[in-house]
Design a protein around this motif. Structure first.
Motif, short mmCIF file in Angstrom:
data_model
loop_
_atom_site.label_atom_id
_atom_site.label_comp_id
_atom_site.label_asym_id
_atom_site.label_seq_id
_atom_site.Cartn_x
_atom_site.Cartn_y
_atom_site.Cartn_z
N MET A 237 0.83 -1.22 0.00
CA MET A 237 0.00 0.00 0.00
C MET A 237 0.86 1.25 0.00
O MET A 237 0.37 2.35 -0.26
N PHE A 238 2.15 1.10 0.33
CA PHE A 238 3.01 2.27 0.46
C PHE A 238 3.61 2.70 -0.87
O PHE A 238 4.02 1.87 -1.68
N VAL A 239 3.67 4.01 -1.05
CA VAL A 239 4.36 4.63 -2.18
C VAL A 239 5.26 5.70 -1.58
O VAL A 239 4.86 6.40 -0.65
N GLY A 240 6.50 5.80 -2.08
CA GLY A 240 7.43 6.75 -1.48
C GLY A 240 8.24 7.52 -2.49
O GLY A 240 7.98 7.46 -3.70
N GLY A 241 9.25 8.21 -1.98
CA GLY A 241 10.15 9.00 -2.82
C GLY A 241 11.58 8.51 -2.69
O GLY A 241 11.85 7.48 -2.06
N GLU A 258 7.29 -5.54 0.71
CA GLU A 258 7.11 -6.26 -0.56
C GLU A 258 6.03 -5.61 -1.44
O GLU A 258 4.91 -5.39 -0.99
N GLY A 259 6.40 -5.31 -2.67
CA GLY A 259 5.44 -4.76 -3.62
C GLY A 259 5.33 -3.25 -3.64
O GLY A 259 4.67 -2.70 -4.51
N ALA A 260 5.98 -2.55 -2.69
CA ALA A 260 5.87 -1.09 -2.65
C ALA A 260 6.65 -0.43 -3.80
O ALA A 260 7.64 -0.98 -4.28
N TYR A 261 6.19 0.74 -4.21
CA TYR A 261 6.83 1.49 -5.29
C TYR A 261 7.37 2.82 -4.77
O TYR A 261 6.78 3.41 -3.86
N PHE A 262 8.42 3.33 -5.40
CA PHE A 262 8.85 4.71 -5.11
C PHE A 262 9.53 5.36 -6.31
O PHE A 262 10.05 4.67 -7.19
N THR A 263 9.49 6.68 -6.33
CA THR A 263 10.15 7.45 -7.39
C THR A 263 11.62 7.61 -7.00
O THR A 263 11.95 7.84 -5.84
N ASN A 264 12.52 7.51 -8.00
CA ASN A 264 13.94 7.52 -7.66
C ASN A 264 14.79 8.09 -8.81
O ASN A 264 14.29 8.39 -9.89
N HIS A 265 16.09 8.18 -8.53
CA HIS A 265 17.05 8.71 -9.51
C HIS A 265 17.60 7.63 -10.42
O HIS A 265 18.09 7.91 -11.51
N PRO A 347 14.83 12.48 -16.41
CA PRO A 347 13.66 11.64 -16.13
C PRO A 347 13.68 11.06 -14.71
O PRO A 347 14.70 11.12 -14.02
N ILE A 348 12.54 10.53 -14.29
CA ILE A 348 12.40 9.90 -12.97
C ILE A 348 12.23 8.39 -13.16
O ILE A 348 11.54 7.96 -14.08
N VAL A 349 12.88 7.64 -12.31
CA VAL A 349 12.81 6.18 -12.39
C VAL A 349 11.84 5.69 -11.31
O VAL A 349 11.87 6.16 -10.18
N ILE A 350 10.95 4.77 -11.68
CA ILE A 350 10.07 4.15 -10.68
C ILE A 350 10.67 2.79 -10.31
O ILE A 350 11.00 1.99 -11.18
N VAL A 351 10.84 2.58 -9.01
CA VAL A 351 11.45 1.35 -8.52
C VAL A 351 10.42 0.60 -7.67
O VAL A 351 9.64 1.21 -6.94
N GLN A 352 10.43 -0.74 -7.80
CA GLN A 352 9.55 -1.54 -6.95
C GLN A 352 10.40 -2.45 -6.06
O GLN A 352 11.44 -2.94 -6.48
N ILE A 353 9.93 -2.67 -4.84
CA ILE A 353 10.62 -3.60 -3.93
C ILE A 353 10.02 -4.99 -4.13
O ILE A 353 8.82 -5.19 -3.96
N LYS A 354 10.87 -5.91 -4.58
CA LYS A 354 10.41 -7.27 -4.89
C LYS A 354 11.43 -8.27 -4.36
O LYS A 354 12.61 -8.17 -4.71
#
Ligand code: PHE
Length: 367
Positions: A237-241, A258-265, A347-354
């Motif tokens: 449910m979490f989304v971060g930076g 597990e499964g969370a997404y965040f915006t990254n470099h 650009p911004i990279v979206i990363v997921q924790i898996k």
């Protein structure tokens, strides 16, 4: 009488470039400083192996600001007055880059922050630059991702009210979320020194959000994720930076996240040739994958060395002008152009924790 070695004679002509770096090498955000230092050292090694800049070797003097803004300004002043550096690299946390940047700008020494994203940092004045995107863009892209990719509209926000980065990014996210017609069902803020988040998390849970935006540093996200799991809130449910990106997050709370997404470099598995070339050299040197902070540290140093090489003179002022003119510099994190506000367009990279790992998911561009 005259003491040996004393006297204020002219300094001997230096046969090397002295650059100062101030970082959190101890204290709350030690990992930020250490990762950045490693990326920076790789850049120094590479430039010196090629003969340095304009025939002179580069030396970077590292100073520890102990994760403290006041100490950041002290160290910057020391690097300028005592060590006579021609340029500065640092910091990671926006609160400290702003403090150090004020001193650098006042003394007309150019500074490049590798990773500070709060808009205020470069507004300090003409000598302060960054090689990362800013939080107005990051917050906007975070909100758009939740709405358009995750198809979620009811969101909660959790952030540190006394931290420049965290509160700034929470605000940018909220204003874009409202523009997109999303609903903020709960908003909870805490102070940086708090460690028990259970009450906030229970209040968030009872507001029934579909996603929780938590633009906090990794050291706060670890206990938040663990306490969320105990409260019955799943990690996805979490989304971060970008503040999430540290190995500690996946090592200490990888399962909970597990499964969370965040915006990254950056992500070590991102499909870009200049990124992959950097990852290969970094792994050879350090025997593990680089974090975004290491990649940004590398880029800030390489972009500075490139500007020093292009500068019309060797003075801090002419180096400043050359940094300002940087266009399409091929860095480990992608192509970097410095804009009129001294920020990086990228650009911004979206990363997921898996599976307890940071995994590349997507690249998004503003507008
Ligand atoms: N962007 C954060 C700030 O401005 C710093 C940060 C960058 C932290 C990247 C982690 C990773 O304060």
């Amino acid at each position: 009488g005259k003491k040996d070695g004393g006297g204020a004679g002219p300094e001997p002509a230096s046969n090397e470039w002295k650059v100062g770096a101030y970082l959190s090498l101890s204290g709350a955000e030690t990992q930020f400083g250490k990762d950045t230092q490693e990326g920076t050292e790789l850049a120094v090694e590479e430039i010196n192996a090629k003969g340095g800049v304009k025939g002179k070797k580069v030396r970077v003097l590292f100073e520890d600001d102990k994760s403290n803004p006041q100490e950041a300004s002290n160290k910057v002043l020391q690097l300028i007055n005592r060590d006579k550096v021609v340029a500065l690299l640092g910091e990671v946390a926006s609160s400290r880059s702003k403090a150090g940047g004020i001193v650098a700008n006042k003394n007309k020494i150019p500074m490049i922050s590798p990773s500070s994203t709060n808009p205020d940092v470069t507004k300090v004045g003409p000598f302060v630059f960054r090689v990362c995107f800013t939080d107005d863009v990051q917050g906007q892209m975070g909100a758009r991702f939740v709405k358009n990719k995750l198809n979620k509209s009811k969101v909660a926000v959790l952030y540190a009210s006394d931290d420049l980065y965290s509160s700034g990014l929470a605000n940018e996210f909220k204003s874009e979320a409202k523009k997109l017609g999303m609903t903020i069902v709960a908003e909870k803020s805490f102070l940086k020194n708090e460690t028990n988040f259970t009450t906030y998390l229970n209040e968030i849970k009872s507001a029934e959000p579909e996603a929780i935006y938590a633009p906090v540093y990794y050291n706060a996200m670890v206990p938040i994720a663990r306490q969320a799991k105990a409260a019955g809130i799943p990690g996805n449910m979490f989304v971060g930076g970008d503040g999430w990106h540290s190995d500690s997050l996946v090592n200490d709370a990888g399962e909970e996240m597990e499964g969370a997404y965040f915006t990254n470099h950056f992500s070590p598995d991102m499909p870009s040739p200049s990124s992959q070339a950097f990852v290969k050299r970094y792994v050879e040197k350090y025997k593990r994958e680089p974090s975004a902070l290491a990649a940004q540290g590398y880029d800030s140093a390489m972009l500075l060395f490139d500007a020093m090489g292009r500068a019309k003179g060797d003075t801090p002022e002419s180096i400043r002008d050359a940094i300002a003119e940087t266009k399409n510099f091929q860095g480990a994190t992608g192509a970097i152009t410095i804009d009129a506000e001294r920020n990086a367009e990228k650009p911004i990279v979206i990363v997921q924790i898996k599976g307890k790992k940071f995994t590349y998911f997507d690249t998004v561009t503003a507008k």
